[in-house]
Design an enzyme around this catalytic site. Sequence first.
Site, PDB file in Angstrom:
ATOM      1  N   LYS A 132       0.833  -1.202   0.000  1.00 23.71           N
ATOM      2  CA  LYS A 132       0.000   0.000   0.000  1.00 23.71           C
ATOM      3  C   LYS A 132       0.870   1.256   0.000  1.00 23.71           C
ATOM      4  CE  LYS A 132      -3.773  -0.763   2.345  1.00 23.71           C
ATOM      5  NZ  LYS A 132      -4.378  -1.044   3.667  1.00 23.71           N
ATOM      6  N   ARG A 175      -3.022   3.026   8.493  1.00 18.79           N
ATOM      7  CA  ARG A 175      -3.349   1.865   7.661  1.00 18.79           C
ATOM      8  C   ARG A 175      -2.230   0.827   7.679  1.00 18.79           C
ATOM      9  NH1 ARG A 175      -4.745   4.690   1.970  1.00 18.79           N
ATOM     10  NH2 ARG A 175      -5.846   2.722   1.605  1.00 18.79           N
ATOM     11  N   GLY A 180      -7.832  -8.662   4.561  1.00 20.31           N
ATOM     12  CA  GLY A 180      -8.665  -8.762   5.749  1.00 20.31           C
ATOM     13  C   GLY A 180      -7.929  -9.232   6.992  1.00 20.31           C
ATOM     14  N   MET A 210      -5.235  -7.692   8.585  1.00 23.86           N
ATOM     15  CA  MET A 210      -4.815  -6.647   9.512  1.00 23.86           C
ATOM     16  C   MET A 210      -5.739  -5.449   9.378  1.00 23.86           C
ATOM     17  SD  MET A 210      -0.752  -7.150   9.296  1.00 23.86           S
ATOM     18  CE  MET A 210      -0.821  -6.793   7.586  1.00 23.86           C
ATOM     19  N   ARG A 223      -3.131  -1.168  -6.871  1.00 20.51           N
ATOM     20  CA  ARG A 223      -2.218  -2.318  -6.945  1.00 20.51           C
ATOM     21  C   ARG A 223      -2.529  -3.071  -8.226  1.00 20.51           C
ATOM     22  NH1 ARG A 223      -5.320  -5.020  -2.028  1.00 20.51           N
ATOM     23  NH2 ARG A 223      -7.303  -4.989  -3.093  1.00 20.51           N
ATOM     24  N   HIS A 266     -11.731 -31.697   5.024  1.00 22.89           N
ATOM     25  CA  HIS A 266     -11.463 -33.064   4.576  1.00 22.89           C
ATOM     26  C   HIS A 266     -11.935 -33.265   3.136  1.00 22.89           C
ATOM     27  CE1 HIS A 266     -12.417 -37.421   4.240  1.00 22.89           C
ATOM     28  NE2 HIS A 266     -11.276 -37.543   4.888  1.00 22.89           N
ATOM     29  N   ARG A 284       4.127 -47.629 -16.818  1.00 24.35           N
ATOM     30  CA  ARG A 284       3.979 -48.657 -15.779  1.00 24.35           C
ATOM     31  C   ARG A 284       3.562 -49.973 -16.408  1.00 24.35           C
ATOM     32  NH1 ARG A 284       1.183 -44.121 -12.421  1.00 24.35           N
ATOM     33  NH2 ARG A 284       0.406 -43.891 -14.529  1.00 24.35           N
ATOM     34  N   GLU A 303      13.796 -43.249  -5.406  1.00 22.36           N
ATOM     35  CA  GLU A 303      12.547 -43.030  -4.673  1.00 22.36           C
ATOM     36  C   GLU A 303      12.639 -43.481  -3.224  1.00 22.36           C
ATOM     37  OE1 GLU A 303       9.406 -45.225  -6.569  1.00 22.36           O
ATOM     38  OE2 GLU A 303      10.757 -46.832  -7.166  1.00 22.36           O
ATOM     39  N   SER A 326      15.451 -41.442 -12.462  1.00 16.72           N
ATOM     40  CA  SER A 326      14.149 -40.793 -12.532  1.00 16.72           C
ATOM     41  C   SER A 326      13.639 -40.698 -11.098  1.00 16.72           C
ATOM     42  CB  SER A 326      13.199 -41.612 -13.400  1.00 16.72           C
ATOM     43  OG  SER A 326      11.927 -41.015 -13.387  1.00 16.72           O
ATOM     44  N   GLY A 375      11.264 -40.684  -8.317  1.00 17.16           N
ATOM     45  CA  GLY A 375       9.881 -41.079  -8.061  1.00 17.16           C
ATOM     46  C   GLY A 375       9.426 -40.317  -6.829  1.00 17.16           C
ATOM     47  N   THR A 376       8.949 -39.125  -7.046  1.00 16.10           N
ATOM     48  CA  THR A 376       8.727 -38.235  -5.901  1.00 16.10           C
ATOM     49  C   THR A 376       7.522 -38.634  -5.056  1.00 16.10           C
ATOM     50  OG1 THR A 376       7.644 -36.708  -7.409  1.00 16.10           O
ATOM     51  CG2 THR A 376       9.930 -36.240  -6.830  1.00 16.10           C
ATOM     52  N   ASP A 391       6.778 -41.881  -4.034  1.00 17.99           N
ATOM     53  CA  ASP A 391       7.337 -42.778  -3.024  1.00 17.99           C
ATOM     54  C   ASP A 391       8.401 -42.068  -2.187  1.00 17.99           C
ATOM     55  OD1 ASP A 391       6.138 -45.298  -2.788  1.00 17.99           O
ATOM     56  OD2 ASP A 391       6.842 -45.840  -4.788  1.00 17.99           O
ATOM     57  N   CYS A 397       9.374 -38.442 -12.365  1.00 11.75           N
ATOM     58  CA  CYS A 397       8.149 -39.028 -12.902  1.00 11.75           C
ATOM     59  C   CYS A 397       7.027 -39.092 -11.875  1.00 11.75           C
ATOM     60  CB  CYS A 397       8.426 -40.413 -13.469  1.00 11.75           C
ATOM     61  SG  CYS A 397       8.948 -41.601 -12.229  1.00 11.75           S
ATOM     62  N   TYR A 412      14.379 -33.466 -17.580  1.00 11.26           N
ATOM     63  CA  TYR A 412      12.961 -33.486 -17.965  1.00 11.26           C
ATOM     64  C   TYR A 412      12.055 -33.691 -16.762  1.00 11.26           C
ATOM     65  CZ  TYR A 412      13.005 -38.604 -17.546  1.00 11.26           C
ATOM     66  OH  TYR A 412      13.095 -39.881 -17.072  1.00 11.26           O
TER      67      TYR A 412
HETATM   68  P1  ADP Z   1      -7.737  -2.381   3.372  1.00 13.23           P
HETATM   69  O1  ADP Z   1      -6.338  -2.829   3.215  1.00 13.23           O
HETATM   70  O2  ADP Z   1      -8.569  -3.269   4.195  1.00 13.23           O
HETATM   71  O3  ADP Z   1      -8.348  -2.001   2.046  1.00 13.23           O
HETATM   72  P2  ADP Z   1      -7.345   0.438   3.790  1.00 13.23           P
HETATM   73  O4  ADP Z   1      -6.176   0.896   4.568  1.00 13.23           O
HETATM   74  O5  ADP Z   1      -7.229   0.553   2.320  1.00 13.23           O
HETATM   75  O6  ADP Z   1      -7.664  -1.041   4.242  1.00 13.23           O
HETATM   76  O7  ADP Z   1      -8.571   1.268   4.333  1.00 13.23           O
HETATM   77  C1  ADP Z   1      -9.885   0.819   4.546  1.00 13.23           C
HETATM   78  C2  ADP Z   1     -10.874   1.737   3.837  1.00 13.23           C
HETATM   79  O8  ADP Z   1     -10.729   3.092   4.271  1.00 13.23           O
HETATM   80  C3  ADP Z   1     -10.654   1.756   2.337  1.00 13.23           C
HETATM   81  O9  ADP Z   1     -11.903   1.781   1.697  1.00 13.23           O
HETATM   82  C4  ADP Z   1      -9.917   3.036   2.105  1.00 13.23           C
HETATM   83  O10 ADP Z   1     -10.159   3.559   0.827  1.00 13.23           O
HETATM   84  C5  ADP Z   1     -10.459   3.938   3.194  1.00 13.23           C
HETATM   85  N1  ADP Z   1      -9.464   4.932   3.592  1.00 13.23           N
HETATM   86  C6  ADP Z   1      -8.212   4.672   4.032  1.00 13.23           C
HETATM   87  N2  ADP Z   1      -7.535   5.821   4.275  1.00 13.23           N
HETATM   88  C7  ADP Z   1      -8.376   6.828   3.973  1.00 13.23           C
HETATM   89  C8  ADP Z   1      -8.255   8.258   3.997  1.00 13.23           C
HETATM   90  N3  ADP Z   1      -7.131   8.832   4.358  1.00 13.23           N
HETATM   91  N4  ADP Z   1      -9.323   8.986   3.626  1.00 13.23           N
HETATM   92  C9  ADP Z   1     -10.460   8.377   3.249  1.00 13.23           C
HETATM   93  N5  ADP Z   1     -10.645   7.053   3.199  1.00 13.23           N
HETATM   94  C10 ADP Z   1      -9.612   6.262   3.555  1.00 13.23           C
HETATM   95 MG    MG Z   2       7.399 -45.747  -6.663  1.00 15.14          MG
HETATM   96 MG    MG Z   3      -7.791  -0.840   0.750  1.00 12.90          MG
END
Ligand code: ADP
Ligand code: MG
Ligand code: MG
Length: 901
Positions: free
Chosen positions: A22, A91, A100, A102, A335, A455, A580, A767, A786, A788-789, A791, A854, A874
């Site tokens: 970021k 941030r 999600g 941190m 990104r 599972h 085989r 192997e 060859s 035989g990963t 075994d 193989c 190979y």
């Molecule tokens: P995540 O990695 O979960 O996307 P962000 O750090 O990007 O977390 O921020 C969470 C939300 O808050 C995002 O929708 C982002 O656009 C918004 N946000 C972050 N910093 C600012 C800021 N300085 N002003 C307005 N909105 C922000």
């Molecule tokens: Mg074998």
């Molecule tokens: Mg974001």
Amino acid sequence: MTKYVYTFTEGDKDLKDLLGGKGANLAEMTNIGLPVPPGFTITTEACRHYLDHRTMPEGLDAEIEAHLVALEATLGRGLGQADDPLLVSVRSGAPFSMPGMMETVLNVGLNDDSVLGLATRGGDERFAWDSYRRLIQMFGRTVLDLDGALFEDVIDALKAEKGVTDDPDLDAADLRRLVARFKEIVAEQTGRPFPSDPREQMRQAIRAVFDSWNAPRAVLYRRRERIPADLGTAVTVCSMVFGNLGADSGTGVAFTRDPATGWPGVYGDYLQNAQGEDVVAGTRNTVPLAELATIDARSHAELMDIMDTLERHYRDLCDIEFTIERGRLWMLQTRVGKRTAAAAFRIAEQLVDQGMIGLDEAVQRVTGDQLAQLMFPRFDDRAVAGDDVHPLGHGMNASPGAAVGKAVFDSYTALKWSRSGERVILCRRETNPDDLEGMIAAEGILTSRGGKTSHAAVVARGMGKTCVCGAEELDIDTKNRRMSAPGGEVVEEGDVLSIDGTSGRVFLGEVPVVDSPVVRYFEGEIDPASDQADDLVRSVDRMMHYVDAARHLYVRANADTPEDAARARRMGAQGIGLCRTEHMFLGDRRRLVEHLILADTPEERRESLEALLPLQREDFDGILDAMDGLPVTVRLLDPPLHEFLPDITELSVRVAVAEARGESHENDLRVLQAVHRLHEQNPMLGLRGVRLGLVVPGLFTMQVRAIAEAAVDRIRAGGRPRPEIMIPLVGTVQELEIIREDALTVLRRVGEENGMELDLPVGTMIELPRAALTAGRIAENAAFFSFGTNDLTQTVWGFSRDDVEASFFSAYLEKGVFGVSPFESLDVDGVGRLIRIAVDEGRAARPDITLGVCGEHGGDPASVHFFHDVGLDYVSCSPFRIPVARLEAGRAAGRGPGHVH
Ligand code: ADP
Ligand code: MG
Ligand code: MG
């Protein structure tokens, strides 16, 4: 002194390791002149120091303060200044995306005074109090570690009291009440008041983001994704902009191209009068980005311009977060964006056409996993879009493919029905080892609980079987053998279901399945230059040409029949790495094998071998013909002998019945005794492979003779057969020496008989750990190795795949003991280390030795990169995986050494 803090104007996109994804990309956008709210980033290095020593590194506080003061000067406002507050977001941002995992705290700097200043300045009292309550809520959860429900419950209670359902229905006075109540909650729960000092808020938030690196879910996520645990996260402090200041404000997310199809054209969602987190939370309905053009034409035009700039700059699809504050556009994140498999190929191809990247880079933008996804059979798109198809719900796409069958709700019924020729879908809440037989019998598996490491998911992937798991909206009632869907449909046992393991969708009734056009292209049914080929096929074709020219690794196939061999060749196989011979001893021939095992005299044994010889020769004739001109590595018989004998229980019963009736049962009794004699507790570690060759006289020499005579046949027919003889399960050079001597004698003799010289390579599988550790000695007697990963993995780890995969692998994956099953992707640290030793010692002893692999790992992307890196000649894999191996071998060659992912 170490520099720990970078203003946005200082860094760039290549500093991800230091500034996090970021922070690095915010700096990059700032430096190419895009509108980014000013701010600064604290490095991952500071975080690592903090985590190691439990204190902030010396000088960090002062450095942060200096940057904050500079930021305040730039914007002309102080953090939390009472009459006109500067607010910031704090941030998280790791070097790798950890979605999600941190947290981020928005609106830092608000307190009882500055909230009033914000209200006056913004001209909107409701907005100010809403921002304040969001701060306490996020701060409480993230920094103070309070249960989010404490706050949510209060909001819900207030809404109920007022008789409203949506957040926007709460007015300024309501929000002020919420703030008061939230502050009480903080004081009650932590024994301390909510910190009103803005700088203290910021300090605590920064610390909390650092700490979140080691939150349990983040630790588990990294373990599974194999992200190193010691990277640390950066913290980005960014001045706040507000999308919730009225109708001329808003926030959105967008992609520079369609991430689903890859087709050009901007794609995104916009939410008027809202802050960033509202879009993600999905509590309010967004509008398509195109509508922004009518809401705010100027901002829309500017955004389009920026997206164009970004795409040219990054030379790839980008995704972005943006906010419009009173008609002014701000960029908050970008990104290189995630995309589907088809989109990945299309985008790479388009970027090449636009001259933005070369083919060398294009092949790095697609992966073998994505290619594999394009090759699975799929439900006919037109049918899925039509009216005849009835969607029931969806779950997680745990193991790709398209499966159709009758719904059954227990393993026993699955087995019974499938034995009578029915196709079935096994539906369970979740599966456990008792369901194994039913899973094997079913076309596909559907569960309502558990994720991609459950599972069902693990075992289905291991078997290459279609699986949708965790379809929580489907209520699977195994007791009453039925399942109900959210739309009210009830599926009874025997009703037909279609499940899509690639998308996770579940349908009622039979959805037609079609072959993927990409497979038809590989099979030679679609000419990439013709109209029949769509842009996807053309893109795949172009990449394959490139990687085939670039790669160092040859790609062979594991194939046991002429049909498989021919198919493999169409898919681009450059020979057979593993043919085989065990299935050649089943069916009608089982009787002959039985005779061989039971033979009391050399004459009896010779008779059986003589009967088997012409049959074996025919087998090899067909395969050598299909692979004419290319190497065919034939493995001599490998599995335990008792596998060819009758079932012990059945036979015992027969003998007992005959005895009771006083009937003659001499032969059965003899067989039974042999079966008892050959019965093993651990067949995987028993009498098999080269051990068989050493104790059953004539067996291996018969096989060698069949191979040699088939080669003679093919040469006489004008062919160019290239068989190679491979000895399995060698642990010590002495075993190999004996068998090899015998083999060379047979080859010489067959050559003399036919007046030609037969110079066939004789080599061995590696192997067993002992073979790898003594590879130098072994190489003196082997023309090739060859690996035989399969075994080798079993013997290095000391577990048998059949036993462990279904019993405890899901628990191991769940606990993060390994991120992926070592049978799916090579265990580079353990098994890989042995391979390295064997490669080095083998080559030192015999510089012209041919080295290949193989095991199933030969078709696994990450493993292929490893095999490239250790310098194998190979890889060999199942015919269907050959294109994947070709692609990954080419990608590995283009990347230089050291890249595994
Ligand atoms: P995540 O990695 O979960 O996307 P962000 O750090 O990007 O977390 O921020 C969470 C939300 O808050 C995002 O929708 C982002 O656009 C918004 N946000 C972050 N910093 C600012 C800021 N300085 N002003 C307005 N909105 C922000
Ligand atoms: Mg074998
Ligand atoms: Mg974001």
